[in-house]
Design an enzyme around this catalytic site. Structure first.
Site, mmCIF file in Angstrom:
data_model
loop_
_atom_site.group_PDB
_atom_site.id
_atom_site.type_symbol
_atom_site.label_atom_id
_atom_site.label_comp_id
_atom_site.label_asym_id
_atom_site.label_seq_id
_atom_site.Cartn_x
_atom_site.Cartn_y
_atom_site.Cartn_z
ATOM 1 N N ASP A 82 36.478 30.747 37.294
ATOM 2 C CA ASP A 82 37.578 31.572 36.817
ATOM 3 C C ASP A 82 38.913 31.024 37.305
ATOM 4 O OD1 ASP A 82 38.444 33.791 35.455
ATOM 5 O OD2 ASP A 82 38.040 35.205 37.077
ATOM 6 N N HIS A 83 39.928 31.115 36.452
ATOM 7 C CA HIS A 83 41.303 30.738 36.808
ATOM 8 C C HIS A 83 41.426 29.287 37.268
ATOM 9 C CE1 HIS A 83 42.920 34.785 36.302
ATOM 10 N NE2 HIS A 83 41.803 35.227 36.873
ATOM 11 N N ASP A 104 43.584 28.828 33.184
ATOM 12 C CA ASP A 104 44.707 29.762 33.281
ATOM 13 C C ASP A 104 46.038 29.031 33.349
ATOM 14 O OD1 ASP A 104 46.432 31.781 33.686
ATOM 15 O OD2 ASP A 104 45.551 32.526 35.555
ATOM 16 N N GLY A 208 40.925 42.256 35.592
ATOM 17 C CA GLY A 208 41.384 43.489 36.245
ATOM 18 C C GLY A 208 40.572 44.675 35.754
ATOM 19 N N THR A 232 37.335 43.900 42.579
ATOM 20 C CA THR A 232 37.881 44.727 43.663
ATOM 21 C C THR A 232 37.018 45.956 43.960
ATOM 22 O OG1 THR A 232 40.072 43.963 43.057
ATOM 23 C CG2 THR A 232 39.976 45.890 44.467
HETATM 24 P P1 13P Z 1 39.455 43.319 39.525
HETATM 25 O O1 13P Z 1 39.561 42.805 40.927
HETATM 26 O O2 13P Z 1 40.558 44.255 39.150
HETATM 27 O O3 13P Z 1 38.124 43.950 39.262
HETATM 28 O O4 13P Z 1 39.614 42.061 38.557
HETATM 29 C C1 13P Z 1 38.805 40.894 38.742
HETATM 30 C C2 13P Z 1 39.236 39.806 37.838
HETATM 31 O O5 13P Z 1 39.838 40.039 36.817
HETATM 32 C C3 13P Z 1 38.903 38.405 38.204
HETATM 33 O O6 13P Z 1 39.397 37.487 37.270
#
Ligand code: 13P
Length: 399
Positions: A82-83, A104, A208, A232
């Site tokens: 990711d990213h 990204d 997110g 999170t």
């Molecule tokens: P959250 O931490 O809000 O769950 O998002 C994780 C995320 O989007 C990783 O790319």
């Protein structure tokens, strides 16, 4: 091995109106909990390793564990980086075994974002690996976000241009979420989402994912969201459990960790139900292609009598071939039986069958073969073998 083709997986989710969770994995506790929950729920799952979080773990150590978990899993799994911030990090993610990457460049203006993403897509597609791009900006992940890099909502008309010109397979959009817990309820712009979905017609991704209601998740999925990134809330469950144990004066490791696995499993299972991916494992395994590595095997002999010449040729090959996109590993072997007709071999592990042609036509490969290998090697046999897993064997036996 239950590693599946991620393009097939997310298109299946998109067409059948559910979302696959991409759960971030930062250590073995997270990995164990996510896989356990997916197997209990019979849900496909994406194991997500996040480049901006490399300061929390050693990716070279963690990735083999992630792949081992994916391979022994009985539910379909994809492994994502990711990213990724550069084309080089896309290449290294693929070398580490990822079969989907998120690139990204969302902090750049549209033309630059398209240009950089297209480069990443070219490399990844050459390896058979699909790419998720981001347009608009979901704040809270990049270190730049601390320096006034504000969230930017995705424009539907720009999304169409971005997808067509960059060639991405999946689109991460910004419609009101932020990475992490928000101050108050996350407010989502569903009409924007619906316009984006209509204009691009490819699986959409929400970053997110923490802190939304089931009703919000359902509306996202009904409007084209096929992948939800989640971290999170899971981390909070883990840390809160440890915090409670500390208050109970637990100081030994076992006591400190008690209940943390169960807390994470419960959370992953809860969202898999909400995202309607629970119970889908069997149909995904039947309908989606498997992700199988290929072994490029070269057996050969040599009339060269000076062992140093052979050594140099082998060393050069190991150093050079592993720099080709999609090459995972390069091993060399020598026959145990010295009278063997073919005393040497190369085992070159490729990410996917699409890498075979990319590798053979790559300048590094061609130069090495011409200048280093061919002058030393005599008789040569080469072949490419797809590495078959249990599911693939069963599938091939059925057809
Ligand atoms: P959250 O931490 O809000 O769950 O998002 C994780 C995320 O989007 C990783 O790319």
């Amino acid at each position: 091995m239950a590693l599946v083709n991620t393009r097939d997986l997310l298109c299946h989710a998109y067409d059948n109106h559910y979302a696959v969770g991409a759960f971030e994995v930062v250590n073995l506790e997270f990995l164990r909990a996510v896989i356990y929950a997916a197997e209990q729920a019979r849900s496909p799952v994406i194991l997500n390793v996040v480049e901006p979080h490399f300061d929390m773990f050693d990716a070279e150590l963690l990735m083999p564990a992630v792949l081992a978990a994916a391979k022994r899993s009985s539910v379909p799994v994809a492994v994502s980086m990711d990213h990724c911030e550069s084309v080089a990090s896309v290449q290294s993610a693929i070398r580490l075994g990822c079969n989907v990457v998120m690139f990204d460049s969302s902090h750049e203006e549209l033309p630059r974002n398209i240009e950089r993403t297209r480069e990443a897509v070219k490399l990844a597609h050459g390896c058979g690996v699909p790419v998720e791009g981001e347009l608009g900006h979901v704040a809270g992940m990049s270190p730049r976000d601390g320096e006034g890099n504000q969230p930017v909502q995705t424009s539907a008309s720009e999304a169409k241009v971005y997808v067509e010109r960059s060639g991405v397979d999946f689109l991460a959009i910004s419609i009101g979420t932020v990475h992490g817990q928000a101050n108050g309820k996350k407010r989502l712009d569903y009409s924007r989402l619906s316009r984006i979905n209509e204009s691009v017609g490819i699986p959409l991704v929400i970053h997110g994912g923490t802190g939304l209601s089931d009703q919000q998740y359902h509306k996202l999925i009904d409007n084209g969201v096929a992948k939800i990134n989640y971290f999170t809330a899971l981390a909070d469950k883990f840390v809160t459990t440890l915090g409670k144990n500390v208050l109970q004066k637990e100081v030994a490791y076992r006591g400190l960790m008690a209940g943390s696995h169960e807390a994470m499993v419960t959370e992953v299972s809860r969202v898999m139900q909400a995202w309607r991916s629970a119970g889908r494992a069997a149909e995904v395994l039947i309908q989606c292609g498997m992700w199988n590595n290929v072994e490029h095997v070269v057996v050969y002999d040599s009339d060269e009598t000076d062992p140093a010449v052979i050594q140099i040729m082998l060393r050069k090959g190991q150093q050079k071939l592993v720099t080709i996109p999609g090459v995972l590993d390069v091993r060399i072997g020598r026959a145990k039986d010295d009278t063997s007709r073919y005393r040497y071999c190369w085992l070159v592990r490729l990410a996917h069958e699409e890498v075979i042609e990319v590798c053979k036509s790559h300048p590094t490969y061609m130069e090495y073969m011409k200048n280093d290998f061919s002058p030393v090697a005599g008789q040569v046999i080469t072949n490419d073998y797809e590495i078959l897993d249990e599911h693939e064997l069963m599938r091939q036996m059925r057809t």
